[in-house]
Design a protein around this motif. Structure first.
Motif, mmCIF file in Angstrom:
data_model
loop_
_atom_site.group_PDB
_atom_site.id
_atom_site.type_symbol
_atom_site.label_atom_id
_atom_site.label_comp_id
_atom_site.label_asym_id
_atom_site.label_seq_id
_atom_site.Cartn_x
_atom_site.Cartn_y
_atom_site.Cartn_z
ATOM 1 N N UNK A 45 35.312 15.891 -10.310
ATOM 2 C CA UNK A 45 35.169 14.442 -10.105
ATOM 3 C C UNK A 45 36.264 13.683 -10.863
ATOM 4 N N UNK A 46 36.538 14.111 -12.081
ATOM 5 C CA UNK A 46 37.575 13.454 -12.885
ATOM 6 C C UNK A 46 38.939 13.629 -12.217
ATOM 7 N N UNK A 47 39.223 14.838 -11.743
ATOM 8 C CA UNK A 47 40.505 15.103 -11.072
ATOM 9 C C UNK A 47 40.639 14.216 -9.839
ATOM 10 N N UNK A 54 37.638 6.503 -5.001
ATOM 11 C CA UNK A 54 36.603 5.679 -5.622
ATOM 12 C C UNK A 54 35.389 6.548 -5.911
ATOM 13 N N UNK A 55 34.514 6.043 -6.739
ATOM 14 C CA UNK A 55 33.286 6.761 -7.078
ATOM 15 C C UNK A 55 32.448 7.036 -5.833
ATOM 16 N N UNK A 95 31.398 10.671 -4.396
ATOM 17 C CA UNK A 95 29.987 11.021 -4.184
ATOM 18 C C UNK A 95 29.768 11.550 -2.770
ATOM 19 N N UNK A 96 30.369 10.880 -1.782
ATOM 20 C CA UNK A 96 30.213 11.319 -0.390
ATOM 21 C C UNK A 96 30.842 12.703 -0.191
ATOM 22 N N UNK A 97 31.980 12.934 -0.793
ATOM 23 C CA UNK A 97 32.688 14.200 -0.647
ATOM 24 C C UNK A 97 31.953 15.344 -1.347
#
Length: 192
Positions: A151-153, A162-163, A167-169
């Motif tokens: 997530x950080x990468x 975007x967040x 999240x969707x991915x």
């Protein structure tokens, strides 16, 4: 005449402060990237491909005028098996504003040279390239990376996501330990 007793002694002379350095000269404006001349792109599609592409293009035409919005171009290309970056698509569209991305529309005949440009791009990364990129984060060598690290990468490197996009991915990709099998994750992304 004698000096008065309550006269103030003369203040010590201040040292002259150096003048501030001159402001740096403003950088000359960077020349705008030359607009991409799509009329010079030679189409190399077979008649069957042209029909398949027309059908896929039509699925994205929500108005029924045989046009699609700029912001759908990347999605259509991905549906046709290409993987352009958002930056590549914006370059092909001559760097439109966010408003243009939502309001301007493209006809099918204008779309084909754009698609050919992406197909001809030599900087394509394949499955193995992505696996190699994520293998760097596989500290245990077991084919997984920590979901939090991924997530950080995704939010800090390259084309930052975007967040909500992350999240969707990532939905359904993490196991009970918060790890992601990166080969399965890449296959998932490349199939979307």
């Amino acid at each position: 005449m004698a000096p008065k007793k309550d006269a103030k002694p003369a203040a010590p002379a201040k040292k002259a402060e150096p003048a501030p350095p001159p402001a740096p000269a403003p950088e000359p404006p960077k020349p705008a990237a030359p607009a991409l001349d799509l009329s010079a792109v030679k189409l190399e599609f077979t008649p069957d491909q042209v029909e398949d592409y027309r059908e896929a293009f039509g699925l994205f035409d929500k108005v029924g005028d045989n046009k699609v919005a700029y912001n759908q171009i990347a999605d259509i290309m991905r549906a046709l098996g290409q993987n352009p970056t958002n930056k590549e698509v914006k370059t092909i569209l001559n760097n439109p504003t966010p408003e243009d991305m939502a309001t301007k529309r493209v006809e099918y005949e204008q779309f084909l040279p754009m698609l050919q440009t992406v197909i001809n791009n030599p900087n394509k990364a394949g499955f193995e390239d992505y696996v190699e990129g994520l293998r760097v984060f596989d500290k245990e060598g077991n084919g997984t990376v920590m979901g939090a690290e991924l997530r950080i990468v995704l939010s800090t490197l390259g084309e930052k996501m975007t967040e909500a996009e992350i999240d969707a991915l990532m939905q359904g990709q993490e196991d009970e330990n918060g790890c992601v099998n990166y080969e399965a994750f890449i296959k998932h992304i490349m199939s979307v």
